[in-house]
Design a protein around this motif. Sequence first.
Motif, mmCIF file in Angstrom:
data_model
loop_
_atom_site.group_PDB
_atom_site.id
_atom_site.type_symbol
_atom_site.label_atom_id
_atom_site.label_comp_id
_atom_site.label_asym_id
_atom_site.label_seq_id
_atom_site.Cartn_x
_atom_site.Cartn_y
_atom_site.Cartn_z
ATOM 1 N N MET A 158 0.849 -1.190 0.000
ATOM 2 C CA MET A 158 0.000 0.000 0.000
ATOM 3 C C MET A 158 0.885 1.241 0.000
ATOM 4 N N PRO A 159 0.787 2.077 -1.004
ATOM 5 C CA PRO A 159 1.608 3.292 -1.029
ATOM 6 C C PRO A 159 1.404 4.182 0.192
ATOM 7 N N ASP A 160 0.173 4.206 0.709
ATOM 8 C CA ASP A 160 -0.127 5.046 1.875
ATOM 9 C C ASP A 160 -0.900 4.228 2.911
ATOM 10 N N PRO A 161 -0.185 3.407 3.728
ATOM 11 C CA PRO A 161 -0.855 2.541 4.697
ATOM 12 C C PRO A 161 -1.159 3.201 6.033
ATOM 13 N N SER A 162 -0.715 4.427 6.223
ATOM 14 C CA SER A 162 -0.891 5.119 7.506
ATOM 15 C C SER A 162 -2.292 5.728 7.623
ATOM 16 N N PRO A 163 -2.895 5.654 8.822
ATOM 17 C CA PRO A 163 -2.414 5.096 10.088
ATOM 18 C C PRO A 163 -2.356 3.555 10.078
ATOM 19 N N VAL A 164 -1.344 3.034 10.775
ATOM 20 C CA VAL A 164 -1.134 1.598 10.850
ATOM 21 C C VAL A 164 -1.513 1.104 12.249
ATOM 22 N N MET A 165 -2.480 0.204 12.313
ATOM 23 C CA MET A 165 -2.807 -0.391 13.601
ATOM 24 C C MET A 165 -1.808 -1.509 13.893
ATOM 25 N N LEU A 194 -1.138 3.194 15.497
ATOM 26 C CA LEU A 194 -2.257 3.100 16.440
ATOM 27 C C LEU A 194 -2.083 1.816 17.233
ATOM 28 N N ALA A 195 -1.719 1.944 18.519
ATOM 29 C CA ALA A 195 -1.471 0.772 19.350
ATOM 30 C C ALA A 195 -2.764 0.026 19.648
ATOM 31 N N ALA A 196 -2.720 -1.300 19.465
ATOM 32 C CA ALA A 196 -3.883 -2.150 19.757
ATOM 33 C C ALA A 196 -3.413 -3.305 20.639
ATOM 34 N N PRO A 197 -3.222 -3.038 21.938
ATOM 35 C CA PRO A 197 -2.712 -4.083 22.831
ATOM 36 C C PRO A 197 -3.818 -5.037 23.293
ATOM 37 N N VAL A 198 -3.470 -6.315 23.419
ATOM 38 C CA VAL A 198 -4.378 -7.320 23.963
ATOM 39 C C VAL A 198 -3.596 -8.202 24.930
ATOM 40 N N GLN A 199 -4.310 -8.926 25.770
ATOM 41 C CA GLN A 199 -3.669 -9.867 26.678
ATOM 42 C C GLN A 199 -4.283 -11.264 26.594
ATOM 43 N N SER A 200 -5.357 -11.401 25.834
ATOM 44 C CA SER A 200 -5.974 -12.709 25.650
ATOM 45 C C SER A 200 -6.679 -12.725 24.297
ATOM 46 N N GLN A 203 -9.963 -10.795 23.474
ATOM 47 C CA GLN A 203 -9.947 -9.334 23.372
ATOM 48 C C GLN A 203 -9.680 -8.857 21.946
ATOM 49 N N ILE A 204 -9.208 -9.754 21.103
ATOM 50 C CA ILE A 204 -8.728 -9.342 19.786
ATOM 51 C C ILE A 204 -9.835 -8.721 18.938
ATOM 52 N N GLU A 205 -10.991 -9.348 18.876
ATOM 53 C CA GLU A 205 -12.063 -8.854 18.007
ATOM 54 C C GLU A 205 -12.482 -7.435 18.367
ATOM 55 N N SER A 206 -12.641 -7.167 19.665
ATOM 56 C CA SER A 206 -13.074 -5.832 20.071
ATOM 57 C C SER A 206 -11.985 -4.790 19.832
ATOM 58 N N VAL A 207 -10.737 -5.179 20.049
ATOM 59 C CA VAL A 207 -9.631 -4.231 19.848
ATOM 60 C C VAL A 207 -9.491 -3.871 18.376
ATOM 61 N N LEU A 208 -9.731 -4.823 17.503
ATOM 62 C CA LEU A 208 -9.604 -4.556 16.063
ATOM 63 C C LEU A 208 -10.606 -3.505 15.582
ATOM 64 N N THR A 209 -11.695 -3.332 16.311
ATOM 65 C CA THR A 209 -12.692 -2.319 15.925
ATOM 66 C C THR A 209 -12.499 -0.998 16.667
ATOM 67 N N SER A 210 -11.452 -0.926 17.475
ATOM 68 C CA SER A 210 -11.253 0.271 18.303
ATOM 69 C C SER A 210 -10.594 1.412 17.551
ATOM 70 N N PRO A 212 -11.161 2.844 14.035
ATOM 71 C CA PRO A 212 -11.841 2.847 12.728
ATOM 72 C C PRO A 212 -11.084 3.624 11.647
ATOM 73 N N THR A 213 -10.129 4.461 12.034
ATOM 74 C CA THR A 213 -9.397 5.242 11.031
ATOM 75 C C THR A 213 -8.199 4.496 10.464
ATOM 76 N N ALA A 214 -7.878 3.329 11.025
ATOM 77 C CA ALA A 214 -6.709 2.575 10.562
ATOM 78 C C ALA A 214 -6.893 2.115 9.121
ATOM 79 N N LYS A 215 -5.828 2.263 8.334
ATOM 80 C CA LYS A 215 -5.858 1.817 6.940
ATOM 81 C C LYS A 215 -5.219 0.442 6.769
ATOM 82 N N SER A 216 -4.366 0.049 7.734
ATOM 83 C CA SER A 216 -3.655 -1.221 7.608
ATOM 84 C C SER A 216 -3.399 -1.793 8.993
ATOM 85 N N LEU A 217 -2.954 -3.032 9.006
ATOM 86 C CA LEU A 217 -2.760 -3.727 10.276
ATOM 87 C C LEU A 217 -1.457 -4.508 10.265
#
Length: 228
Positions: A158-165, A194-200, A203-210, A212-217
């Motif tokens: 992606m030429p412009d992947p920012s913001p990157v989760m 964009l930091a998306a920390p999890v511990q289990s 938690q991943i599914e909810s954090v991935l939706t936190s 919405p402006t992220a273009k890449s992961l």
Amino acid sequence: MNRRDLFTLFGGAAASWPIVVSAQQSSVPIIGFLHFASPAVYAPRIAAFREGLNEAGYVEGKNVTIDFRPATNVHDFQKIALEFAAAKVSLIVASGSEAVGAAQRATKTIPIVMTGSSDPVGTGFVKTLARPGGNITGLSLLNPELAGKRLELLKEIMPDPSPVMVLWNSADPPAAISFRETEAASVAFGFKLLAAPVQSADQIESVLTSHPTAKSLVVLPAPVMGAS
């Protein structure tokens, strides 16, 4: 540590910590195997572990018992590690830094073989790689240089992947190292992270939706990611 050294350690552990299974049975060594609950990831590793034991003359159910205990979060790890310590297993195999840390806190005497720990020196699991000291030995894997390479590949896609989760396990000390390396590399590329920390895993599914402006992961490696 190579496989022969591992089984030399295992043989010594069996001699030092015999476990009586019952009054009718002879003492056999018990291995406590602590890992994340991820069948897809750990099934091949467990099969290879059994194969290695067989090559060394240890047959599960005959002259060795293996207690496989999957965990889904750091709290499970600590609970299981304490149960292993209370049962006085002969050896603990801990896969991943969370598992190694839990085992280290649970016992200072039972031998621990670590696998998949990214930075055993930085996390205090061992004194040095050459002379680990204490009751922990095993394998390590640390590739901080991959942080920049991941972002480089992302930019090619992606030429412009920012913001990157950045999805990472905040309960895993080596993952924190990888996250800091990723932050440093992002500056050179001019990416916003964009930091998306999890511990289990749950938690991943909810954090991935936190974010919405992220273009890449970017997903930083950790056992919990394979448990989802």
